[in-house]
Design an enzyme around this catalytic site. Structure first.
Site, mmCIF file in Angstrom:
data_model
loop_
_atom_site.group_PDB
_atom_site.id
_atom_site.type_symbol
_atom_site.label_atom_id
_atom_site.label_comp_id
_atom_site.label_asym_id
_atom_site.label_seq_id
_atom_site.Cartn_x
_atom_site.Cartn_y
_atom_site.Cartn_z
ATOM 1 N N ARG A 145 21.795 6.388 -0.090
ATOM 2 C CA ARG A 145 22.760 6.620 -1.172
ATOM 3 C C ARG A 145 23.491 7.937 -0.956
ATOM 4 N NH1 ARG A 145 19.573 6.004 -6.623
ATOM 5 N NH2 ARG A 145 18.067 6.871 -5.190
ATOM 6 N N THR A 146 22.744 8.936 -0.471
ATOM 7 C CA THR A 146 23.334 10.246 -0.209
ATOM 8 C C THR A 146 23.080 10.603 1.243
ATOM 9 O OG1 THR A 146 22.564 10.776 -2.430
ATOM 10 C CG2 THR A 146 23.434 12.600 -1.131
ATOM 11 N N GLY A 179 14.207 7.337 5.065
ATOM 12 C CA GLY A 179 13.248 8.231 4.405
ATOM 13 C C GLY A 179 12.105 8.488 5.367
ATOM 14 N N ARG A 180 10.915 8.667 4.813
ATOM 15 C CA ARG A 180 9.764 8.994 5.670
ATOM 16 C C ARG A 180 9.469 7.864 6.647
ATOM 17 N NH1 ARG A 180 7.470 11.322 0.328
ATOM 18 N NH2 ARG A 180 7.634 9.137 -0.224
ATOM 19 N N ILE A 181 9.446 6.621 6.151
ATOM 20 C CA ILE A 181 9.148 5.485 7.037
ATOM 21 C C ILE A 181 10.359 5.200 7.921
ATOM 22 C CG2 ILE A 181 8.528 3.034 7.120
ATOM 23 C CD1 ILE A 181 7.108 3.471 4.383
ATOM 24 N N GLU A 204 6.570 -12.918 -4.251
ATOM 25 C CA GLU A 204 5.395 -13.085 -3.389
ATOM 26 C C GLU A 204 4.124 -13.056 -4.235
ATOM 27 O OE1 GLU A 204 6.280 -9.515 -0.961
ATOM 28 O OE2 GLU A 204 4.404 -8.701 -1.717
ATOM 29 N N HIS A 249 2.977 -9.323 3.609
ATOM 30 C CA HIS A 249 2.943 -7.945 3.067
ATOM 31 C C HIS A 249 1.774 -7.147 3.655
ATOM 32 C CE1 HIS A 249 4.268 -5.403 -0.621
ATOM 33 N NE2 HIS A 249 3.877 -4.641 0.381
ATOM 34 N N ILE A 250 1.810 -7.015 4.982
ATOM 35 C CA ILE A 250 0.712 -6.324 5.673
ATOM 36 C C ILE A 250 1.193 -5.134 6.493
ATOM 37 C CG2 ILE A 250 -0.898 -8.278 5.838
ATOM 38 C CD1 ILE A 250 0.244 -8.730 8.736
ATOM 39 N N ILE A 279 11.009 -4.689 5.405
ATOM 40 C CA ILE A 279 9.627 -4.247 5.122
ATOM 41 C C ILE A 279 9.612 -3.433 3.838
ATOM 42 C CG2 ILE A 279 8.765 -4.207 7.495
ATOM 43 C CD1 ILE A 279 9.263 -1.005 7.097
ATOM 44 N N ALA A 280 10.703 -3.542 3.043
ATOM 45 C CA ALA A 280 10.826 -2.700 1.847
ATOM 46 C C ALA A 280 10.069 -3.328 0.683
ATOM 47 C CB ALA A 280 12.298 -2.494 1.523
ATOM 48 N N ARG A 281 10.743 -4.153 -0.060
ATOM 49 C CA ARG A 281 10.148 -4.896 -1.172
ATOM 50 C C ARG A 281 10.925 -6.189 -1.322
ATOM 51 N NH1 ARG A 281 6.241 -2.419 -1.292
ATOM 52 N NH2 ARG A 281 5.228 -1.235 -2.951
HETATM 53 C C1 8YV Z 1 0.699 -2.028 0.098
HETATM 54 C C2 8YV Z 1 3.093 -1.150 0.161
HETATM 55 O O1 8YV Z 1 0.197 -3.040 0.879
HETATM 56 O O2 8YV Z 1 2.505 1.123 0.052
HETATM 57 C C3 8YV Z 1 3.282 0.256 -0.291
HETATM 58 O O3 8YV Z 1 4.254 0.492 -1.018
HETATM 59 O O4 8YV Z 1 3.913 -1.966 -0.006
HETATM 60 C C4 8YV Z 1 1.870 -1.530 0.878
HETATM 61 O O5 8YV Z 1 1.433 -0.476 1.680
HETATM 62 C C5 8YV Z 1 0.788 -2.625 -1.256
HETATM 63 O O6 8YV Z 1 1.731 -2.126 -2.091
HETATM 64 C C6 8YV Z 1 -0.597 -2.592 -1.865
HETATM 65 O O7 8YV Z 1 -0.762 -1.727 -2.912
#
Ligand code: 8YV
Length: 329
Positions: free
Chosen positions: A180-181, A158-160, A268, A286-287, A237-239
């Protein structure tokens, strides 16, 4: 007169100068203590607000919205919005917004920082050095794996993901991706499409950058990790929750994977202690978007989203346009 001013709740501490500027126009209640808010506390603070600036840690769901009758807008200071029940927002006529694009480059940089650090064992090397263990030079000391000329797999172009892929050119890396697509060729930017299994098996290193949802929960679990090369680095770096943390710890511990670079974790900030004992895991709290420039841009976009809705204008990053159409109708 303060009675007639709209009320804005800010759930965490963000750039005081930006929040002070908001005070000129709204009755602002912020959270100077900066402690994460419980569901009850969130309901108390948002209960009489017209707008809210929230972060990824604030759960915006149906019970909360039912307790906030004046709320017109929930402005998330994050691009990810798995903390927000969009359907419930739409049902309550609340516009939900996020902060896309402004964090693409900082987040992509951090993905590469984790990939490089994990591939070259930087965390482990620094711990070793600081522990006073560097007594003599050794030919085979702390050998890593290479990135240059290798194949990078991106799960979520995607964008990132595209910002990550652009950086791969500097390392002469071939890029595979899985979505997915399949994307239109102009969006692929030269990356080659693969099924998830084929990508995991073929890539030398893998970066995961898909949004979290029920569909991506444990997208990378024991079966998927077993498909990866034992010399591979996995970056998330997703979730938290996109990767099965217990399965990843088992794979890293057994050496079935070379290393991992992780910015996000299940549950987390209470991450699985198994990670702390692993030398081959590079961990950050998460930075990925946390640079001064990007955090300022995120806050500014979130404020613009909030103010636009409160002023009756369509905000730039609206997640549930149905609310807007309905309001206009
Ligand atoms: C944030 C992130 O640090 O933008 C997102 O989806 O995961 C991070 O940039 C975090 O969600 C704080 O709101």
């Amino acid at each position: 007169m303060s009675e007639t001013r709209l009320r804005v709740a800010v759930t965490r501490r963000i750039f005081p100068e930006l929040i002070d500027a908001l005070r000129a126009r709204y009755d602002v209640r912020d959270n100077q203590d900066d402690l994460p808010l419980s569901a009850d506390e969130l309901a108390r603070r948002l209960g009489d607000a017209d707008g809210a600036l929230v972060t990824g840690g604030d759960r915006i769901d149906a019970p909360l919205l039912a307790a906030c009758p004046r709320l017109k807008v929930v402005s998330n200071i994050a691009v990810g919005f798995n903390n927000i029940d969009l359907t419930a927002c739409t049902e309550h006529g609340v516009a939900a917004t996020n902060t896309p694009d402004v964090l693409n480059e900082a987040t992509a940089d951090h993905a590469w920082a984790l990939l490089l650090a994990a591939a070259r064992r930087l965390g482990e090397a620094e711990r070793w050095l600081r522990a006073g263990r560097w007594k003599r030079w050794e030919f085979e000391a702390l050998m890593g794996v290479e990135l240059f000329g290798k194949t990078l797999g991106i799960v979520g172009l995607g964008r990132i993901g595209r910002a990550i892929a652009r950086r791969a050119a500097g390392f002469s890396m071939r890029v595979l991706y899985h979505n997915r697509t399949r994307l239109a060729p102009e969006l692929e930017g030269g990356a080659e499409y693969r099924t998830l299994d084929a990508l995991l098996a073929e890539a030398d290193h893998v970066i995961v950058v898909v949004p979290y949802s029920a569909a991506t929960h444990h997208l990378i679990g024991a079966r998927e990790l077993a498909l990866m090369k034992p010399t591979a680095v996995l970056v998330n770096i997703a979730r938290g929750g996109v990767v099965d943390d217990a399965a990843l710890i088992a794979a890293l511990r057994a050496g079935r994977l070379f290393a991992a670079g992780l910015d996000v974790f299940e549950n987390e900030p209470a991450l699985d202690p198994g990670f702390l004992a692993l030398e081959n895991a590079v961990l950050s709290p998460h930075i990925a978007s946390s640079t001064r420039e990007t955090r300022a841009a995120m806050a500014q976009l979130a404020i613009r989203n909030l103010e636009d809705v409160l002023a009756g204008r369509r905000p730039p990053a609206l997640l549930n346009p149905e609310v807007w159409e309905r309001r206009r109708a």
